[in-house]
Motif scaffolding. Structure first.
Motif, PDB file in Angstrom:
ATOM      1  N   GLU A  67     -21.379  -9.285   9.193  1.00  0.00           N
ATOM      2  CA  GLU A  67     -20.296  -9.176   8.226  1.00  0.00           C
ATOM      3  C   GLU A  67     -19.209  -8.314   8.859  1.00  0.00           C
ATOM      4  OE1 GLU A  67     -19.676  -6.723   4.182  1.00  0.00           O
ATOM      5  OE2 GLU A  67     -21.262  -8.244   4.079  1.00  0.00           O
ATOM      6  N   LEU A  68     -17.993  -8.804   8.827  1.00  0.00           N
ATOM      7  CA  LEU A  68     -16.865  -8.064   9.379  1.00  0.00           C
ATOM      8  C   LEU A  68     -15.929  -7.655   8.252  1.00  0.00           C
ATOM      9  CD1 LEU A  68     -15.949 -10.182  12.543  1.00  0.00           C
ATOM     10  CD2 LEU A  68     -17.397  -8.149  12.407  1.00  0.00           C
ATOM     11  N   GLU A  69     -15.443  -6.427   8.338  1.00  0.00           N
ATOM     12  CA  GLU A  69     -14.477  -5.922   7.379  1.00  0.00           C
ATOM     13  C   GLU A  69     -13.353  -5.245   8.148  1.00  0.00           C
ATOM     14  OE1 GLU A  69     -16.616  -4.614   3.387  1.00  0.00           O
ATOM     15  OE2 GLU A  69     -17.444  -3.571   5.140  1.00  0.00           O
ATOM     16  N   VAL A  70     -12.201  -5.154   7.508  1.00  0.00           N
ATOM     17  CA  VAL A  70     -11.051  -4.494   8.112  1.00  0.00           C
ATOM     18  C   VAL A  70     -10.483  -3.489   7.124  1.00  0.00           C
ATOM     19  CG1 VAL A  70     -10.470  -6.383   9.672  1.00  0.00           C
ATOM     20  CG2 VAL A  70      -9.556  -6.400   7.362  1.00  0.00           C
ATOM     21  N   VAL A  71      -9.937  -2.407   7.662  1.00  0.00           N
ATOM     22  CA  VAL A  71      -9.361  -1.369   6.814  1.00  0.00           C
ATOM     23  C   VAL A  71      -8.226  -0.683   7.583  1.00  0.00           C
ATOM     24  CG1 VAL A  71     -11.046   0.397   7.534  1.00  0.00           C
ATOM     25  CG2 VAL A  71      -9.908   0.591   5.308  1.00  0.00           C
ATOM     26  N   PRO A  72      -7.102  -0.442   6.909  1.00  0.00           N
ATOM     27  CA  PRO A  72      -6.017   0.276   7.570  1.00  0.00           C
ATOM     28  C   PRO A  72      -6.406   1.733   7.837  1.00  0.00           C
ATOM     29  CG  PRO A  72      -5.229  -0.875   5.607  1.00  0.00           C
ATOM     30  CD  PRO A  72      -6.721  -0.919   5.578  1.00  0.00           C
TER      31      PRO A  72
ATOM     32  N   THR B 233       2.397  11.153   9.244  1.00  0.00           N
ATOM     33  CA  THR B 233       2.901  10.611   7.988  1.00  0.00           C
ATOM     34  C   THR B 233       3.521   9.259   8.295  1.00  0.00           C
ATOM     35  OG1 THR B 233       3.378  12.844   7.180  1.00  0.00           O
ATOM     36  CG2 THR B 233       4.459  11.011   6.057  1.00  0.00           C
ATOM     37  N   LEU B 234       3.094   8.244   7.561  1.00  0.00           N
ATOM     38  CA  LEU B 234       3.617   6.894   7.769  1.00  0.00           C
ATOM     39  C   LEU B 234       4.932   6.721   7.026  1.00  0.00           C
ATOM     40  CD1 LEU B 234       0.284   4.897   7.341  1.00  0.00           C
ATOM     41  CD2 LEU B 234       1.415   5.526   9.474  1.00  0.00           C
ATOM     42  N   SER B 235       5.797   5.901   7.561  1.00  0.00           N
ATOM     43  CA  SER B 235       7.065   5.564   6.911  1.00  0.00           C
ATOM     44  C   SER B 235       6.930   4.209   6.236  1.00  0.00           C
ATOM     45  CB  SER B 235       8.190   5.501   7.951  1.00  0.00           C
ATOM     46  OG  SER B 235       8.335   6.748   8.586  1.00  0.00           O
ATOM     47  N   GLU B 236       7.766   3.983   5.232  1.00  0.00           N
ATOM     48  CA  GLU B 236       7.782   2.689   4.543  1.00  0.00           C
ATOM     49  C   GLU B 236       8.196   1.587   5.503  1.00  0.00           C
ATOM     50  OE1 GLU B 236       9.980   2.261   0.944  1.00  0.00           O
ATOM     51  OE2 GLU B 236       9.201   4.114   0.085  1.00  0.00           O
TER      52      GLU B 236
ATOM     53  N   MET C  73       0.855  -1.182   0.000  1.00  0.00           N
ATOM     54  CA  MET C  73       0.000   0.000   0.000  1.00  0.00           C
ATOM     55  C   MET C  73       0.893   1.234   0.000  1.00  0.00           C
ATOM     56  SD  MET C  73      -2.776  -0.955   2.971  1.00  0.00           S
ATOM     57  CE  MET C  73      -1.552  -0.976   4.259  1.00  0.00           C
ATOM     58  N   GLY C  74       0.465   2.269  -0.657  1.00  0.00           N
ATOM     59  CA  GLY C  74       1.192   3.526  -0.602  1.00  0.00           C
ATOM     60  C   GLY C  74       1.009   4.174   0.760  1.00  0.00           C
ATOM     61  N   VAL C  75       2.065   4.765   1.312  1.00  0.00           N
ATOM     62  CA  VAL C  75       1.985   5.384   2.639  1.00  0.00           C
ATOM     63  C   VAL C  75       0.967   6.527   2.664  1.00  0.00           C
ATOM     64  CG1 VAL C  75       4.301   4.727   3.400  1.00  0.00           C
ATOM     65  CG2 VAL C  75       3.971   6.896   2.185  1.00  0.00           C
ATOM     66  N   ASN C  76       0.694   7.120   1.523  1.00  0.00           N
ATOM     67  CA  ASN C  76      -0.267   8.228   1.457  1.00  0.00           C
ATOM     68  C   ASN C  76      -1.678   7.765   1.094  1.00  0.00           C
ATOM     69  OD1 ASN C  76       1.715  10.161   2.083  1.00  0.00           O
ATOM     70  ND2 ASN C  76       2.395  10.187  -0.049  1.00  0.00           N
ATOM     71  N   THR C  77      -1.883   6.457   0.920  1.00  0.00           N
ATOM     72  CA  THR C  77      -3.219   5.969   0.556  1.00  0.00           C
ATOM     73  C   THR C  77      -3.991   5.400   1.741  1.00  0.00           C
ATOM     74  OG1 THR C  77      -2.427   3.754  -0.032  1.00  0.00           O
ATOM     75  CG2 THR C  77      -2.437   5.424  -1.792  1.00  0.00           C
ATOM     76  N   VAL C  78      -3.378   5.368   2.921  1.00  0.00           N
ATOM     77  CA  VAL C  78      -4.054   4.857   4.117  1.00  0.00           C
ATOM     78  C   VAL C  78      -4.973   5.961   4.627  1.00  0.00           C
ATOM     79  CG1 VAL C  78      -3.763   4.004   6.462  1.00  0.00           C
ATOM     80  CG2 VAL C  78      -2.157   3.296   4.675  1.00  0.00           C
ATOM     81  N   ASP C  79      -6.279   5.761   4.397  1.00  0.00           N
ATOM     82  CA  ASP C  79      -7.241   6.814   4.755  1.00  0.00           C
ATOM     83  C   ASP C  79      -8.499   6.288   5.439  1.00  0.00           C
ATOM     84  OD1 ASP C  79      -8.525   5.538   2.690  1.00  0.00           O
ATOM     85  OD2 ASP C  79      -8.613   7.287   1.379  1.00  0.00           O
ATOM     86  N   GLY C  80      -8.503   4.997   5.802  1.00  0.00           N
ATOM     87  CA  GLY C  80      -9.680   4.428   6.460  1.00  0.00           C
ATOM     88  C   GLY C  80     -10.784   4.037   5.499  1.00  0.00           C
ATOM     89  N   VAL C  81     -10.550   4.205   4.205  1.00  0.00           N
ATOM     90  CA  VAL C  81     -11.536   3.839   3.183  1.00  0.00           C
ATOM     91  C   VAL C  81     -10.907   2.867   2.185  1.00  0.00           C
ATOM     92  CG1 VAL C  81     -13.046   4.696   1.349  1.00  0.00           C
ATOM     93  CG2 VAL C  81     -12.740   6.041   3.446  1.00  0.00           C
TER      94      VAL C  81
END
Length: 159
Positions: free
Chosen positions: A130-135, A142-145, A52-60
């Motif tokens: 139904e269970l789902e998970v999302v980062p 800002t997340l690091s690699e 995943m891109g570090v800038n794409t983690v948005d809860g969606v």
């Protein structure tokens, strides 16, 4: 003579008030244990988010379904089943499992609603939610690699 009459009256009254009524009590019943259940036939449930891109983690983005089954043996009693996700929550979201990256969590959703960790949810075992998970990440960070992991325990139990 009056004193003797008062004493006799007192003795008669005292005997009447001191009389005991007794009954035997008996208690009985049958104890039943809830039927045994298993989640996913006892196998671990693994969700791999891949890269995943570090800038794409948005809860969606990167939302995934958590595939699981609950299997219980039959019972004649009307048990209430509860589902709990036991884990360490992030400091920024009580529905997100803390990952090995400080500002990154894995949020758990049940039927599109946040599933608060370490709380029991009443469910119907015939149609579990139904269970789902999302980062998710802490707002303003800002997340690091790097690689990450997060772990939790899914528990189904009767009461």
């Amino acid at each position: 003579m009056k004193l003797k009459q008062q004493f006799a009256l007192f003795a008669v009254c005292a005997i009447g008030f001191c009389a005991n009524a007794m009954a035997n009590l008996t208690f009985s019943g049958t104890l039943r244990a809830p039927p045994p259940c298993t989640i996913n036939s006892g196998a671990n449930i693994a969700v791999n988010f891949g890269e995943m891109g570090v800038n794409t983690v948005d809860g969606v983005k990167h939302r995934k379904r958590l595939d699981y089954t609950i299997t219980c043996t039959a019972s004649t009693l009307p048990w209430n089943m509860y589902l709990t996700v036991t884990a360490i929550a992030t400091s920024f979201d009580t529905s997100a499992v803390q990952s090995t990256v400080p500002d990154l969590g894995i949020k758990i959703l049940r039927n599109n609603l946040p599933f608060v960790l370490n709380t029991k949810l009443s469910i119907n075992p015939a149609s579990p939610p139904e269970l789902e998970v999302v980062p998710v990440k802490k707002s303003g960070t800002t997340l690091s690699e790097g690689n990450f992991t997060a772990t939790a325990v899914l528990v189904a139990h009767y009461e």
